[in-house]
Design a protein around this motif. Structure first.
Motif, PDB file in Angstrom:
ATOM      1  N   UNK A  25       1.034  -1.288   0.028  1.00  0.00           N
ATOM      2  CA  UNK A  25       0.169  -0.010   0.109  1.00  0.00           C
ATOM      3  C   UNK A  25       0.838   1.277  -0.040  1.00  0.00           C
ATOM      4  N   UNK A  26       0.250   2.461   0.007  1.00  0.00           N
ATOM      5  CA  UNK A  26       1.012   3.795  -0.279  1.00  0.00           C
ATOM      6  C   UNK A  26       1.700   3.831   1.186  1.00  0.00           C
ATOM      7  N   UNK A  27       3.107   4.227   1.027  1.00  0.00           N
ATOM      8  CA  UNK A  27       4.067   4.177   2.165  1.00  0.00           C
ATOM      9  C   UNK A  27       3.760   5.457   2.924  1.00  0.00           C
ATOM     10  N   UNK A  28       3.938   5.304   4.370  1.00  0.00           N
ATOM     11  CA  UNK A  28       3.903   6.741   5.124  1.00  0.00           C
ATOM     12  C   UNK A  28       4.805   7.540   4.971  1.00  0.00           C
ATOM     13  N   UNK A  29       4.385   8.886   5.644  1.00  0.00           N
ATOM     14  CA  UNK A  29       5.585   9.789   5.418  1.00  0.00           C
ATOM     15  C   UNK A  29       6.856   9.600   5.970  1.00  0.00           C
ATOM     16  N   UNK A  30       6.997   8.908   6.932  1.00  0.00           N
ATOM     17  CA  UNK A  30       8.102   8.438   7.664  1.00  0.00           C
ATOM     18  C   UNK A  30       9.094   7.407   6.798  1.00  0.00           C
ATOM     19  N   UNK A  31       8.506   6.486   6.010  1.00  0.00           N
ATOM     20  CA  UNK A  31       8.923   5.495   5.151  1.00  0.00           C
ATOM     21  C   UNK A  31       9.379   6.474   3.942  1.00  0.00           C
ATOM     22  N   UNK A  32       8.651   7.270   3.469  1.00  0.00           N
ATOM     23  CA  UNK A  32       9.221   8.079   2.207  1.00  0.00           C
ATOM     24  C   UNK A  32      10.401   8.880   2.558  1.00  0.00           C
ATOM     25  N   UNK A  33      10.394   9.630   3.722  1.00  0.00           N
ATOM     26  CA  UNK A  33      11.740  10.275   4.213  1.00  0.00           C
ATOM     27  C   UNK A  33      12.864   9.446   4.271  1.00  0.00           C
ATOM     28  N   UNK A  34      12.766   8.120   4.690  1.00  0.00           N
ATOM     29  CA  UNK A  34      13.719   6.871   4.919  1.00  0.00           C
ATOM     30  C   UNK A  34      14.177   6.667   3.512  1.00  0.00           C
ATOM     31  N   UNK A  35      13.356   6.572   2.561  1.00  0.00           N
ATOM     32  CA  UNK A  35      13.676   6.413   1.374  1.00  0.00           C
ATOM     33  C   UNK A  35      14.475   7.551   0.718  1.00  0.00           C
ATOM     34  N   UNK A  36      14.032   9.027   1.159  1.00  0.00           N
ATOM     35  CA  UNK A  36      14.871   9.939   0.480  1.00  0.00           C
ATOM     36  C   UNK A  36      16.200  10.064   1.149  1.00  0.00           C
ATOM     37  N   UNK A  37      16.233   9.892   2.279  1.00  0.00           N
ATOM     38  CA  UNK A  37      17.451   9.851   3.325  1.00  0.00           C
ATOM     39  C   UNK A  37      18.499   8.819   2.793  1.00  0.00           C
TER      40      UNK A  37
END
Length: 498
Positions: A25-37
């Motif tokens: 499903x759609x990733x959370x904001x926290x997971x998206x930030x982790x992927x960005x990092x």
């Protein structure tokens, strides 16, 4: 996953990513930030390797060019995206706060949810291999997508370093980097992706779009064009302003050896100031080019084909009557050494006419065509008839003439008094229009490009909309609708009489 290619067929990688997308499903904001990092760290922690590999792929490219235009731009974009992604993810309310509250009281709840598309493909280009490949991929990750990246076949060393770095940071279900020749690129463009992002020439972009169309895959194309620069009459009349403009144009034309999609191809200068403008361009080159040679900091053209193509454009113009002015003179041995190194000295061409190939072809080399004008309105009319470029640049004050230039010409963006400011500042949408591309990215524009703005509407109304369009024996509703249309007709007629 190997740095050179994946041992799994790319169609299976696509299926792996799509299955994972639907499973998680759609990733959370926290997971998206982790992927960005993770993505940003994979790039910046390999800065030295990327500098060396990009230089090796070019033949030579200065460290400062890669660190500023590739690594630093990615880092800035990553931090902006990381800081704002939570806000960008929030549902949007098309009726505003008051209208939304009124709708809820009436029994209608409306919102627009930015939803990930699924699996996004990003096809990169060689001239700024991190900036123009990694930033759209970063935007796609921030929007919650899985990403497949295809690196340019012209930069094998860079592709290997980049793919290894991403392989260590991501599972193949999140992000995959593929390399290979043009055959692989063709197969990649034909995948049943949820969105395809491509940066390159208009000719190749057309082929990519045709391949994607077989699956109805939506595309974003970042292309190029003949980017014009207009030196306003006010700038030409001010000696210091003219000198500053000429220097900025001169340096922008040799950045990355002119292999930049937002580099100026054509400069339009008031006729009486043309000679002094050209002299100031050569003065600027004279201040920096010798030191670049002395310090071995000259960017080379990417390959022999690129070098020969630019030389052919120059020779065609000269054969058809243009005046070609080079910035360096050398004997036959020196000329051969420059050719062997794929170094093309900065060049100005005067007297370009429509039958010359350089009048229509994007140069992608350190060659500047200088045109004269008597009336800036004639220049604006001329540019309005040409294919829309990626960027148009104006040197002069923010005055009515500049406003007319913006209003009456078409381009992906407009810069005033400097090179590439319209695509270099954080959060500013970057993209073409017409033959210079379609769609935009950077900042929120990139997030939206890789999102589906999905309307979610709920009704607690006592009646159904279906009831309103179903004929019944009761004609009262029909009369009300007719009265409403008649009333609106009168409103429109009053507006037209004003």
């Amino acid at each position: 996953m190997s740095a050179i290619t994946t041992s799994t067929p790319m169609s299976e990688v696509l299926q792996l990513q799509r299955s994972a997308f639907h499973r998680d499903g759609p990733p959370s904001a926290a997971l998206r930030r982790d992927r960005i990092d993770r993505f940003a760290h994979a790039v910046v922690s390999h800065s030295d390797d990327l500098v060396a590999s990009i230089s090796a792929d070019f033949g030579h490219r200065p460290e400062i060019t890669t660190l500023v235009s590739d690594v630093s731009t990615l880092a800035i974009e990553a931090e902006l995206t990381r800081a704002r992604v939570g806000a960008w993810m929030r549902p949007r309310h098309p009726w505003g706060r008051i209208g939304g509250a009124a709708g809820r009281l009436a029994g209608m709840r409306t919102q627009v949810q930015p939803s990930p598309l699924g699996v996004v493909g990003v096809m990169g280009i060689w001239n700024y291999p991190i900036n123009l490949t990694a930033i759209p991929a970063l935007s796609a990750l921030a929007a919650g997508n899985r990403v497949m990246m295809k690196m340019s076949e012209l930069i094998p060393n860079t592709s290997e370093v980049f793919a290894n770095a991403m392989h260590d940071a991501f599972d193949v279900e999140e992000l995959a980097v593929l390399t290979g020749d043009v055959t692989v690129s063709g197969e990649f463009a034909s995948l049943d992706l949820d969105h395809l992002f491509f940066t390159g020439s208009a000719r190749t972009g057309s082929a990519i779009m045709a391949a994607a169309a077989k699956n109805l895959t939506p595309v974003t194309l970042e292309l190029g064009g003949k980017n014009p620069v207009v030196i306003s009459e006010k700038t030409a009349a001010d000696r210091s302003a003219m000198r500053r403009a000429a220097e900025r144009v001169a340096l922008s034309r040799i950045a990355n050896a002119g292999q930049t999609c937002v580099s100026p191809d054509d400069v339009y200068v008031p006729e009486l100031a043309t000679r002094s403008f050209v002299q100031e361009v050569f003065n600027a080159w004279g201040r920096v080019v010798p030191d670049m040679f002395e310090e071995n900091e000259v960017t080379t053209l990417i390959n022999d084909a690129a070098y020969d193509r630019v030389v052919n454009l120059i020779e065609d113009a000269a054969a058809k009557g243009a005046q070609v002015i080079g910035s360096m003179r050398s004997d036959d041995d020196g000329e051969e050494a420059l050719r062997a190194a794929r170094i093309l000295p900065p060049t100005v061409i005067l007297g370009v006419t429509d039958e010359m190939e350089i009048a229509h072809e994007e140069v992608f080399g350190p060659v500047l065509a200088v045109h004269t004008y008597d009336d800036v309105d004639d220049v604006i009319d001329l540019l309005a008839e040409k294919p829309a470029p990626l960027v148009a640049t104006w040197y002069g004050p923010h005055d009515p003439e500049f406003a007319a230039f913006v209003a009456r010409t078409r381009s992906g963006s407009v810069s005033r008094n400097d090179f590439a400011v319209s695509q270099s500042l954080p959060g500013i949408p970057f993209g073409g229009v017409g033959r210079s591309g379609m769609g935009a990215y950077h900042g929120k524009a990139g997030f939206d490009t890789f999102s589906h703005l999905r309307a979610v509407v709920g009704s607690e109304l006592p009646i159904s909309l279906a009831t309103l369009v179903t004929p019944t024996a009761d004609t009262r509703l029909l009369k009300v609708v007719r009265q409403g249309i008649a009333g609106y007709t009168k409103v429109l007629e009053r507006r037209r009489r004003r």
